[in-house]
Scaffold this active site. Structure first.
Site, PDB file in Angstrom:
ATOM      1  N   ASN A   1       0.816  -1.213   0.000  1.00 57.03           N
ATOM      2  CA  ASN A   1       0.000   0.000   0.000  1.00 57.03           C
ATOM      3  C   ASN A   1       0.854   1.269   0.000  1.00 57.03           C
ATOM      4  O   ASN A   1       0.495   2.269  -0.602  1.00 57.03           O
ATOM      5  CB  ASN A   1      -0.911   0.011   1.226  1.00 57.03           C
ATOM      6  CG  ASN A   1      -1.764   1.250   1.295  1.00 57.03           C
ATOM      7  OD1 ASN A   1      -2.620   1.466   0.452  1.00 57.03           O
ATOM      8  ND2 ASN A   1      -1.502   2.105   2.283  1.00 57.03           N
ATOM      9  N   HIS A   2       1.990   1.195   0.681  1.00 56.19           N
ATOM     10  CA  HIS A   2       2.815   2.388   0.851  1.00 56.19           C
ATOM     11  C   HIS A   2       4.279   2.017   0.933  1.00 56.19           C
ATOM     12  O   HIS A   2       4.622   0.857   1.140  1.00 56.19           O
ATOM     13  CB  HIS A   2       2.414   3.116   2.140  1.00 56.19           C
ATOM     14  CG  HIS A   2       2.281   2.180   3.310  1.00 56.19           C
ATOM     15  ND1 HIS A   2       1.082   1.618   3.676  1.00 56.19           N
ATOM     16  CD2 HIS A   2       3.188   1.692   4.177  1.00 56.19           C
ATOM     17  CE1 HIS A   2       1.254   0.831   4.734  1.00 56.19           C
ATOM     18  NE2 HIS A   2       2.540   0.856   5.063  1.00 56.19           N
TER      19      HIS A   2
ATOM     20  N   GLN B   1       4.802   7.583   5.379  1.00 52.71           N
ATOM     21  CA  GLN B   1       4.509   6.399   4.558  1.00 52.71           C
ATOM     22  C   GLN B   1       3.535   6.763   3.437  1.00 52.71           C
ATOM     23  O   GLN B   1       2.335   6.462   3.516  1.00 52.71           O
ATOM     24  CB  GLN B   1       3.863   5.306   5.411  1.00 52.71           C
ATOM     25  CG  GLN B   1       4.851   4.550   6.284  1.00 52.71           C
ATOM     26  CD  GLN B   1       4.144   3.722   7.333  1.00 52.71           C
ATOM     27  OE1 GLN B   1       3.149   4.146   7.906  1.00 52.71           O
ATOM     28  NE2 GLN B   1       4.671   2.552   7.613  1.00 52.71           N
TER      29      GLN B   1
ATOM     30  N   ASP C   1       0.108  -6.906   3.500  1.00 49.88           N
ATOM     31  CA  ASP C   1      -0.148  -5.918   4.541  1.00 49.88           C
ATOM     32  C   ASP C   1      -1.162  -4.864   4.063  1.00 49.88           C
ATOM     33  O   ASP C   1      -1.084  -4.396   2.925  1.00 49.88           O
ATOM     34  CB  ASP C   1       1.198  -5.242   4.848  1.00 49.88           C
ATOM     35  CG  ASP C   1       1.109  -4.193   5.925  1.00 49.88           C
ATOM     36  OD1 ASP C   1       0.993  -4.563   7.094  1.00 49.88           O
ATOM     37  OD2 ASP C   1       1.141  -2.984   5.590  1.00 49.88           O
TER      38      ASP C   1
ATOM     39  N   LEU D   1      -5.634   0.019  -1.223  1.00 48.97           N
ATOM     40  CA  LEU D   1      -4.790   0.246  -2.397  1.00 48.97           C
ATOM     41  C   LEU D   1      -5.305   1.356  -3.310  1.00 48.97           C
ATOM     42  O   LEU D   1      -4.535   2.128  -3.859  1.00 48.97           O
ATOM     43  CB  LEU D   1      -4.639  -1.044  -3.217  1.00 48.97           C
ATOM     44  CG  LEU D   1      -4.081  -2.269  -2.470  1.00 48.97           C
ATOM     45  CD1 LEU D   1      -3.854  -3.413  -3.454  1.00 48.97           C
ATOM     46  CD2 LEU D   1      -2.790  -1.949  -1.738  1.00 48.97           C
TER      47      LEU D   1
ATOM     48  N   GLU E   1      -4.126  -9.203   5.204  1.00 49.92           N
ATOM     49  CA  GLU E   1      -4.361  -8.409   6.402  1.00 49.92           C
ATOM     50  C   GLU E   1      -5.406  -7.363   6.027  1.00 49.92           C
ATOM     51  O   GLU E   1      -5.097  -6.314   5.473  1.00 49.92           O
ATOM     52  CB  GLU E   1      -3.087  -7.699   6.894  1.00 49.92           C
ATOM     53  CG  GLU E   1      -3.328  -7.104   8.269  1.00 49.92           C
ATOM     54  CD  GLU E   1      -2.705  -5.724   8.522  1.00 49.92           C
ATOM     55  OE1 GLU E   1      -2.679  -5.321   9.692  1.00 49.92           O
ATOM     56  OE2 GLU E   1      -2.275  -5.042   7.577  1.00 49.92           O
TER      57      GLU E   1
ATOM     58  N   HIS F   1       2.163  -8.314  16.445  1.00 51.07           N
ATOM     59  CA  HIS F   1       3.102  -7.224  16.712  1.00 51.07           C
ATOM     60  C   HIS F   1       2.391  -5.876  16.817  1.00 51.07           C
ATOM     61  O   HIS F   1       3.025  -4.876  17.131  1.00 51.07           O
ATOM     62  CB  HIS F   1       4.153  -7.176  15.603  1.00 51.07           C
ATOM     63  CG  HIS F   1       3.545  -6.775  14.286  1.00 51.07           C
ATOM     64  ND1 HIS F   1       2.752  -7.636  13.547  1.00 51.07           N
ATOM     65  CD2 HIS F   1       3.578  -5.624  13.595  1.00 51.07           C
ATOM     66  CE1 HIS F   1       2.329  -7.015  12.470  1.00 51.07           C
ATOM     67  NE2 HIS F   1       2.819  -5.785  12.465  1.00 51.07           N
ATOM     68  N   ASP F   2       1.110  -5.818  16.497  1.00 53.98           N
ATOM     69  CA  ASP F   2       0.355  -4.562  16.567  1.00 53.98           C
ATOM     70  C   ASP F   2      -0.433  -4.495  17.871  1.00 53.98           C
ATOM     71  O   ASP F   2      -0.432  -5.435  18.656  1.00 53.98           O
ATOM     72  CB  ASP F   2      -0.607  -4.473  15.383  1.00 53.98           C
ATOM     73  CG  ASP F   2       0.122  -4.144  14.083  1.00 53.98           C
ATOM     74  OD1 ASP F   2       1.135  -3.417  14.150  1.00 53.98           O
ATOM     75  OD2 ASP F   2      -0.316  -4.615  13.026  1.00 53.98           O
TER      76      ASP F   2
HETATM   77  C1  GLC Z   1       0.032  -3.081   9.122  1.00 55.62           C
HETATM   78  C2  GLC Z   1       1.093  -3.569  10.091  1.00 55.62           C
HETATM   79  C3  GLC Z   1       1.425  -2.485  11.057  1.00 55.62           C
HETATM   80  C4  GLC Z   1       1.869  -1.252  10.294  1.00 55.62           C
HETATM   81  C5  GLC Z   1       0.794  -0.835   9.292  1.00 55.62           C
HETATM   82  C6  GLC Z   1       1.286   0.249   8.378  1.00 55.62           C
HETATM   83  O1  GLC Z   1      -1.180  -2.865   9.765  1.00 55.62           O
HETATM   84  O2  GLC Z   1       0.661  -4.739  10.748  1.00 55.62           O
HETATM   85  O3  GLC Z   1       2.430  -2.897  11.943  1.00 55.62           O
HETATM   86  O4  GLC Z   1       2.111  -0.203  11.193  1.00 55.62           O
HETATM   87  O5  GLC Z   1       0.465  -1.935   8.462  1.00 55.62           O
HETATM   88  O6  GLC Z   1       2.340  -0.208   7.590  1.00 55.62           O
END
Ligand code: GLC
Length: 596
Positions: free
Chosen positions: A144-145, A210, A242, A247, A284, A351-352
């Site tokens: 996406n970025h 980003q 991710d 998009l 995701e 991790h989030d």
């Molecule tokens: C996704 C990742 C997260 C990140 C975000 C932006 O959600 O899991 O950790 O900060 O994308 O890239």
């Protein structure tokens, strides 16, 4: 024995026809774990449906060169541990060169390895040796970025008419797409930022560093496809895609899940199927159930193989505090059926932050009240804590949460460190509090690194009961009753029961709302899962339509339980937060043996 009548299950997915020769597993518990040679994804295209995944943060797992940051060689050295634990696949978050302003999700170069983690040869060796041990590798693909440090963005801002001028979403005024929500509400107040160099605004759904790529531009789509090809060529088994709902943008919409976004994902899938058959795409998409399910695509135009089941996750946590199965049942009822080959990805933590974007305001406030009473525990729309401290250090609750995770439909994703009940550090910024170094032993550097701990990429958890002296892998491995050994034995049971990955789900009626009971079943296996969500012991009567007289065996020990009564009910008594996974069969052990 008279075979039971045909399908009484409400879903009707799997007929209750007994299998005479019975691919049914024996109720004997095998002594050794058998690691079969790993078929290639092309030879076993359904591997992801029975796999247990393990998310491992490279920088925090094991540091092989004592510079304070974990690396590929470190992860390679720990493959034996991961094989011993019994995981089938690793998900490795981004390891590409990055300014690390978003944990590596801010990519500055898509086609190399950040030198702090090693080089391509280390990556290749990891993939090869993981495969040797029957472990597959899934890597993160952030499409996406990019980081604003990516050469594409630098070229785009400096040379608007050059080849990269149109790689990002530039506008003179920040007046479009105003219906799109802001995701990182702690740090951002707009999805537009002004770039002094180009003198225009650029669009970003996450941090302002980003910028979002412009998928309207065919060159961007081709570049991203080539990035996937580059990594697929290394032999990885899958990609976690991710943040894919974002998009494309379209004015007057919330800019999420737009048709061209789905078209592009389906194009990617087609490419992968043709060029790298068996390679798995994992979505995701933090969205409500009917929107998530769209990322599986259709039978004719498939998109992802796995989608994370964001809606069910907070329901598990809420169920433990409400002490009722209602929310989980409702979430399953709202979960649409999946197209062929689709699989949910289930998880407790990652991790989030524990995201609360997909729950109602009332549920969100309840979750904050239970799980994040202090403001430092919150992050964006969610909770930045690890599993064990979230569940107030209660081993029983953590075990029950895992029992649900491992028995719900889908492929479970574990998070590194949760297998030993690691703690968090809410005083670290952003989501770093749940990303601290793995605690391997009680030494000064926790066995993570020999560097001076003050040079660690992130500090060790230092609070008493969660510090490495108290919580570490070495201690857990030695102690037969540890959380680690418990989880390992659960994974071993799950391996013997592929039905957990591929079977249907039938929720069962019980006499007690606090007891969640369901069947997982396919043509070969039937497992009755019974879970006591409450803090007190319970005895519940469970309805098992069509199974009168059937036998129950504990999947872990092989021990026999009382049969299902002829009136098609069974009483199950559970201690607080107790659970059982019971093999349900109309044959008993002796008949089983005769039939083999
Ligand atoms: C996704 C990742 C997260 C990140 C975000 C932006 O959600 O899991 O950790 O900060 O994308 O890239």
């Amino acid at each position: 024995m008279t075979p039971p009548p045909n399908d009484p299950t409400p879903t009707g997915a799997i007929p209750l026809i007994p299998q005479p020769d019975h691919g049914h597993v024996s109720h004997e518990v095998p002594k050794e774990r058998v690691v079969a040679k790993l078929p290639t994804p092309a030879e076993d295209p359904q591997w992801y449906r029975t796999a247990v995944f393990y998310e491992v943060l490279l920088h925090s797992f094991f540091d092989s060169n004592d510079d304070g940051t974990g690396d590929f060689e470190g992860l390679r050295q720990k493959l034996d541990y991961l094989a011993w634990l019994g995981v089938d696949a690793l998900w490795i978050p981004p390891f590409y060169p990055s300014p690390m302003a978003d944990g590596g999700y801010d990519i500055a170069d898509y086609t190399s390895v950040d030198p702090r983690y090693g080089g391509m040869e280390d990556f290749n060796r990891l993939v090869e040796e993981a495969h040797d041990r029957g472990i597959r590798i899934v890597i993160d693909m952030v499409m996406n970025h990019t980081s604003d440090q990516h050469p594409w963005f630098q070229a785009s801002r400096n040379d608007p008419t050059g080849p990269y001028g149109d790689f990002y979403v530039w506008r003179d005024r920040p007046s479009e797409y105003l219906d799109a929500r802001i995701i990182f509400i702690d740090t951002e107040d707009s999805n537009w930022s002004y770039d002094e160099v180009r003198g225009q605004y650029y669009w970003h759904r996450f941090f302002s560093h980003q910028p979002d790529l412009n998928f309207e531009n065919p060159a961007v789509r081709e570049a991203i496809k080539n990035v996937l090809r580059y990594w697929a060529d290394t032999g990885v088994d899958g990609f976690r895609l991710d943040a894919i709902p974002y998009l494309y943008e379209q004015d007057g919409t919330n800019c999420e899940n737009l048709p061209p976004t789905h078209d592009f994902i389906s194009e990617l899938r087609q490419m992968v199927d043709e060029e790298y058959p068996g390679t798995v795409l994992i979505a995701e998409a933090n969205q409500p159930p009917h929107e998530v399910v769209a990322y599986f695509g259709t039978d004719a135009e498939p998109e992802c193989h796995i989608c994370f089941h964001f809606p069910i996750m907070p329901k598990i946590f809420a169920a433990l505090r409400e002490e009722t199965s209602r929310g989980v049942r409702e979430a399953f009822a709202a979960t649409p059926p999946l197209p062929k080959g689709g699989q949910w990805g289930t998880f407790l933590r990652n991790h989030d932050e524990l995201t609360l974007e997909m729950v109602t305001e009332e549920e969100r406030q309840a979750m904050y009240g239970w799980y994040a009473p202090e403001p430092r525990m919150r992050s964006n729309v969610g909770i930045r804590r690890r599993l064990m401290p979230l569940l107030r250090g209660s081993r029983r609750e953590v075990e029950l949460a895992h029992a649900l995770l491992l028995s719900f439909p889908g492929s479970p994703f574990l998070y590194y460190g949760d297998e030993i009940g690691m703690g968090d550090d809410i005083w670290l910024d952003d989501r770093n509090g749940v990303r601290t170094p793995m605690q391997w032993d009680s030494s000064e550097g926790a066995g993570f690194s020999k560097a001076d701990p003050k040079d660690f990429y992130l500090p060790l958890v230092s609070s008493g009961s969660y510090a490495p002296a108290a919580v570490n892998v070495a201690e857990h491995r030695k102690r037969p009753t540890s959380m680690l050994n418990w989880l390992r034995s659960m994974l071993e049971v799950r391996k013997r029961y592929p039905v957990f990955g591929i079977g249907s789900l039938t929720l069962l009626s019980t006499s007690d709302d606090a007891v969640l009971a369901f069947l997982r079943r396919d043509e070969r296996q039937t497992v009755l899962c019974v879970n006591n969500l409450s803090t007190t012991s319970r005895s519940a009567t469970i309805q098992l339509p069509g199974m009168g007289g059937w036998h129950l065996y504990d999947t872990a020990s092989g021990n026999r339980f009382p049969d299902v009564r002829e009136d098609e009910t069974v009483d199950i008594t559970l201690g607080r937060h107790g659970f059982y996974w019971l093999d349900v069969t109309f044959l008993d052990n002796e008949e089983d043996e005769d039939n083999q």
